[in-house]
Design a protein around this motif. Structure first.
Motif, PDB file in Angstrom:
ATOM      1  N   PHE A 276       0.644  -1.165   6.021  1.00 27.80           N
ATOM      2  CA  PHE A 276       0.223  -2.476   5.540  1.00 27.80           C
ATOM      3  C   PHE A 276       0.678  -3.554   6.525  1.00 27.80           C
TER       4      PHE A 276
ATOM      5  N   ILE B 116       0.974  -7.601   6.780  1.00 27.81           N
ATOM      6  CA  ILE B 116       1.012  -8.714   5.824  1.00 27.81           C
ATOM      7  C   ILE B 116       1.262 -10.034   6.548  1.00 27.81           C
TER       8      ILE B 116
ATOM      9  N   LYS C 270       2.825 -13.363   6.323  1.00 32.06           N
ATOM     10  CA  LYS C 270       3.877 -13.904   5.455  1.00 32.06           C
ATOM     11  C   LYS C 270       3.536 -15.307   4.949  1.00 32.06           C
TER      12      LYS C 270
ATOM     13  N   GLY D  49       0.327 -14.361   2.475  1.00 27.35           N
ATOM     14  CA  GLY D  49       0.453 -13.195   1.602  1.00 27.35           C
ATOM     15  C   GLY D  49      -0.694 -12.215   1.745  1.00 27.35           C
TER      16      GLY D  49
ATOM     17  N   GLU E  75      -3.001  -9.241   3.069  1.00 28.26           N
ATOM     18  CA  GLU E  75      -2.620  -7.947   3.622  1.00 28.26           C
ATOM     19  C   GLU E  75      -3.852  -7.100   3.928  1.00 28.26           C
TER      20      GLU E  75
ATOM     21  N   MET F  57      -3.836  -5.954  -3.421  1.00 32.49           N
ATOM     22  CA  MET F  57      -2.940  -7.001  -2.935  1.00 32.49           C
ATOM     23  C   MET F  57      -1.492  -6.799  -3.373  1.00 32.49           C
TER      24      MET F  57
ATOM     25  N   ASN G  77       0.974  -4.709  -2.503  1.00 34.47           N
ATOM     26  CA  ASN G  77       2.003  -4.580  -1.472  1.00 34.47           C
ATOM     27  C   ASN G  77       2.308  -5.925  -0.811  1.00 34.47           C
ATOM     28  N   GLY G  78       1.268  -6.706  -0.571  1.00 34.54           N
ATOM     29  CA  GLY G  78       1.476  -8.035  -0.008  1.00 34.54           C
ATOM     30  C   GLY G  78       2.268  -8.912  -0.957  1.00 34.54           C
TER      31      GLY G  78
ATOM     32  N   TYR H 172       6.055  -7.976  -0.918  1.00 39.59           N
ATOM     33  CA  TYR H 172       6.757  -8.530   0.247  1.00 39.59           C
ATOM     34  C   TYR H 172       6.914 -10.039   0.089  1.00 39.59           C
ATOM     35  N   TYR H 173       5.895 -10.687  -0.440  1.00 39.42           N
ATOM     36  CA  TYR H 173       5.948 -12.137  -0.686  1.00 39.42           C
ATOM     37  C   TYR H 173       7.068 -12.456  -1.686  1.00 39.42           C
TER      38      TYR H 173
ATOM     39  N   TYR I   4       1.056 -16.971  -5.478  1.00 46.74           N
ATOM     40  CA  TYR I   4       0.458 -16.017  -4.539  1.00 46.74           C
ATOM     41  C   TYR I   4      -1.059 -15.989  -4.677  1.00 46.74           C
TER      42      TYR I   4
END
Length: 254
Positions: free
Chosen positions: A37, A39, A41, A44, A46, A201, A203-204, A207-208, A238
């Motif tokens: 993935f 992404i 940052k 957000g 991905e 979305m 996984n993004g 991380y966000y 997000y």
């Protein structure tokens, strides 16, 4: 003529600040890395690398992108104009070592074995390496002017950049730890259903979320109620970011 010049200047300015497609490829040595993935940052957004390691992601110069996947260590890269001009822009991933299935031994740790005093701070592997790099080692001391005795290893590590690298490793390890903690609380399906995040979305969003200081602290302290509350707030922010951006161009297959 003046109006034409002003129009061209305006178009140039708008173009400079608009998102562009970063056409990249994730590699490790000479090998392409698929299923990673990538992404953005800032937004957000991905995408996932295809079978040949390629991806296309909307970015602007100055954005930072992160690589995240089960097979690679978490890494971040800053995007500049040169990266946008490259086709593809290659990013080097660090593959994770193969980990055997975890075996948990209850009530057995350095304290119960009597190896360390009770209540002593426990360090992760990355933290231990960083601590060791700056420790005083009597066998490696040298004398400075005026008879001041200084540790030799920490100075060499600082000059060589090893300490900086070890600090980055600690930061990466901490992020992976937070991702793991969140994964222990919610599956991808639960995150999608509970917080209204589209499956592609998730996984993004994870991380966000761990980039949020309040959410990270709640995860560290295992405050599940606060975690859920922060995730609800972050999910709304997000999705608002996703609605503002231009839809990503689908990955190309080679």
């Amino acid at each position: 003529m003046y109006r034409l010049l002003m129009l061209l200047l305006l178009l140039y300015t708008v173009t400079a600040f608009c998102q562009q497609d970063l056409r990249g490829r994730i590699i490790s040595g000479d090998m392409a890395v698929s299923g990673v993935f990538v992404i953005n940052k800032r937004t957000g957004a991905e995408v996932k690398t295809d079978n040949n390691g390629y991806f296309i992601l909307s970015v602007k110069p100055g954005d930072r992108i992160a690589l995240y996947g089960k097979s690679v260590e978490v890494r971040e890269f800053s995007i500049n104009e040169a990266a946008l001009k490259a086709n593809p822009y290659e990013l080097e991933a660090e593959l994770k070592a193969t980990v055997l299935e975890e075996v948990k031994l209850s009530r057995i740790n350095p304290e119960t074995l009597g190896l360390v005093p009770k209540g002593q701070k426990q360090y992760t592997p990355a933290e231990r390496r960083l601590k060791t790099a700056g420790e005083l080692k009597p066998n490696f001391l040298f004398m400075l002017g005026g008879g001041i005795c200084m540790p030799f290893d920490p100075i060499i590590n600082a000059i060589s950049g090893r300490t900086k690298m070890l600090k980055k490793n600690v930061a990466v390890e901490q992020k992976e730890g937070l991702i793991s903690k969140l994964g222990n609380l919610y599956t991808e399906e639960q995150i999608s259903r509970t917080f209204g995040i589209p499956a592609q979305m998730v996984n993004g969003f994870v991380y966000y979320a761990i980039e949020d200081a309040d959410c990270a602290e709640a995860l560290r302290t295992k405050n599940n109620d606060l975690i859920k509350l922060r995730l609800m707030v972050l999910a709304e922010k997000y999705m608002a970011l996703q609605n503002q951006k231009t839809p990503d161009t689908p990955n190309h297959e080679n």
